[in-house]
Scaffold this motif. Structure first.
Motif, PDB file in Angstrom:
ATOM      1  N   UNK A   1       6.849  16.740   1.918  1.00 57.24           N
ATOM      2  CA  UNK A   1       5.989  15.568   1.777  1.00 57.24           C
ATOM      3  C   UNK A   1       6.839  14.338   1.445  1.00 57.24           C
ATOM      4  N   UNK A   2       6.336  13.193   1.842  1.00 61.25           N
ATOM      5  CA  UNK A   2       6.968  11.936   1.470  1.00 61.25           C
ATOM      6  C   UNK A   2       5.871  10.994   0.985  1.00 61.25           C
ATOM      7  N   UNK A   3       5.844  10.766  -0.307  1.00 60.70           N
ATOM      8  CA  UNK A   3       4.923   9.794  -0.886  1.00 60.70           C
ATOM      9  C   UNK A   3       5.596   8.439  -0.857  1.00 60.70           C
ATOM     10  N   UNK A   4       4.979   7.489  -0.181  1.00 60.48           N
ATOM     11  CA  UNK A   4       5.557   6.162  -0.018  1.00 60.48           C
ATOM     12  C   UNK A   4       4.653   5.130  -0.686  1.00 60.48           C
ATOM     13  N   UNK A   5       5.189   4.431  -1.656  1.00 60.86           N
ATOM     14  CA  UNK A   5       4.443   3.407  -2.387  1.00 60.86           C
ATOM     15  C   UNK A   5       5.077   2.041  -2.175  1.00 60.86           C
TER      16      UNK A   5
ATOM     17  N   UNK B   1      17.183   1.668  -0.374  1.00 62.82           N
ATOM     18  CA  UNK B   1      16.055   0.748  -0.215  1.00 62.82           C
ATOM     19  C   UNK B   1      14.726   1.354  -0.649  1.00 62.82           C
ATOM     20  N   UNK B   2      14.651   2.679  -0.774  1.00 60.85           N
ATOM     21  CA  UNK B   2      13.367   3.310  -1.112  1.00 60.85           C
ATOM     22  C   UNK B   2      13.362   3.920  -2.508  1.00 60.85           C
ATOM     23  N   UNK B   3      14.497   3.927  -3.172  1.00 61.68           N
ATOM     24  CA  UNK B   3      14.576   4.515  -4.511  1.00 61.68           C
ATOM     25  C   UNK B   3      13.578   3.848  -5.452  1.00 61.68           C
ATOM     26  N   UNK B   4      12.858   4.675  -6.173  1.00 63.47           N
ATOM     27  CA  UNK B   4      11.874   4.168  -7.112  1.00 63.47           C
ATOM     28  C   UNK B   4      10.501   3.948  -6.508  1.00 63.47           C
ATOM     29  N   UNK B   5      10.414   3.991  -5.182  1.00 62.67           N
ATOM     30  CA  UNK B   5       9.124   3.784  -4.516  1.00 62.67           C
ATOM     31  C   UNK B   5       8.671   5.005  -3.720  1.00 62.67           C
TER      32      UNK B   5
ATOM     33  N   UNK C   1       3.950   7.473  13.329  1.00 62.29           N
ATOM     34  CA  UNK C   1       4.074   6.010  13.222  1.00 62.29           C
ATOM     35  C   UNK C   1       3.514   5.505  11.893  1.00 62.29           C
ATOM     36  N   UNK C   2       4.311   4.705  11.236  1.00 64.21           N
ATOM     37  CA  UNK C   2       3.874   3.995  10.032  1.00 64.21           C
ATOM     38  C   UNK C   2       3.947   2.516  10.327  1.00 64.21           C
ATOM     39  N   UNK C   3       2.821   1.830  10.195  1.00 70.72           N
ATOM     40  CA  UNK C   3       2.754   0.397  10.434  1.00 70.72           C
ATOM     41  C   UNK C   3       2.266  -0.287   9.170  1.00 70.72           C
ATOM     42  N   UNK C   4       3.085  -1.199   8.668  1.00 73.99           N
ATOM     43  CA  UNK C   4       2.746  -1.936   7.449  1.00 73.99           C
ATOM     44  C   UNK C   4       2.454  -3.366   7.854  1.00 73.99           C
TER      45      UNK C   4
ATOM     46  N   UNK D   1       0.796  -1.214   0.000  1.00 70.63           N
ATOM     47  CA  UNK D   1       0.000   0.000   0.000  1.00 70.63           C
ATOM     48  C   UNK D   1       0.833   1.271   0.000  1.00 70.63           C
ATOM     49  N   UNK D   2       0.139   2.384   0.084  1.00 70.00           N
ATOM     50  CA  UNK D   2       0.793   3.701   0.009  1.00 70.00           C
ATOM     51  C   UNK D   2       0.349   4.592   1.157  1.00 70.00           C
ATOM     52  N   UNK D   3       1.237   5.492   1.516  1.00 69.89           N
ATOM     53  CA  UNK D   3       0.936   6.541   2.478  1.00 69.89           C
ATOM     54  C   UNK D   3       1.658   7.806   2.048  1.00 69.89           C
ATOM     55  N   UNK D   4       1.116   8.932   2.471  1.00 70.28           N
ATOM     56  CA  UNK D   4       1.765  10.205   2.209  1.00 70.28           C
ATOM     57  C   UNK D   4       1.960  10.940   3.530  1.00 70.28           C
TER      58      UNK D   4
END
Length: 114
Positions: free
Chosen positions: A78-82, A61-65, A109-112, A15-18
């Motif tokens: 902002x940080x768009x995380x996909x 580890x986050x490049x491209x996502x 907190x970000x919980x995946x 999933x994604x979060x911003x």
């Protein structure tokens, strides 16, 4: 300088979060804004940084996502995380550098997890 972060939460794998972080309390704008994260029992690590002139630095580890961006008028980053993975569960901290000093936000907190 105060940094107010928001946008964290619970998201399923893939999933994604911003995330958003607004800087206030200064008449000057931060020269650098970005994000770090810290998982339980781990050291705080860089996620993404946006410097003056629009220069960005991402953890491998986050490049491209993940994509970092900034609204200069609002001093907000902002940080768009996909395509999030469970291993990215952590407290995400906003960081800003202004007049030679670094400032940290309170963490969001970000919980995946499924």
């Amino acid at each position: 300088v105060q940094l107010q972060a928001s946008g964290g939460g619970l998201v399923q794998p893939g999933g994604s979060l911003r995330l958003s972080c607004a800087a206030s309390g200064s008449t000057s704008s931060p020269t650098i804004m970005g994000w770090y994260r810290q998982a339980p029992g781990m050291q705080r690590e860089l996620v993404a940084i946006l410097g003056s002139g629009g220069i960005t630095t991402y953890a491998d580890s986050v490049k491209g996502r993940f994509t970092i961006s900034r609204d200069n008028a609002e001093n907000t980053v902002y940080l768009q995380m996909n395509s999030l993975t469970p291993e990215e569960t952590a407290l995400y901290y906003c960081y800003a550098r202004l007049s030679g000093r670094g400032y940290w936000g309170q963490g969001t907190q970000v919980t995946v997890s499924s």
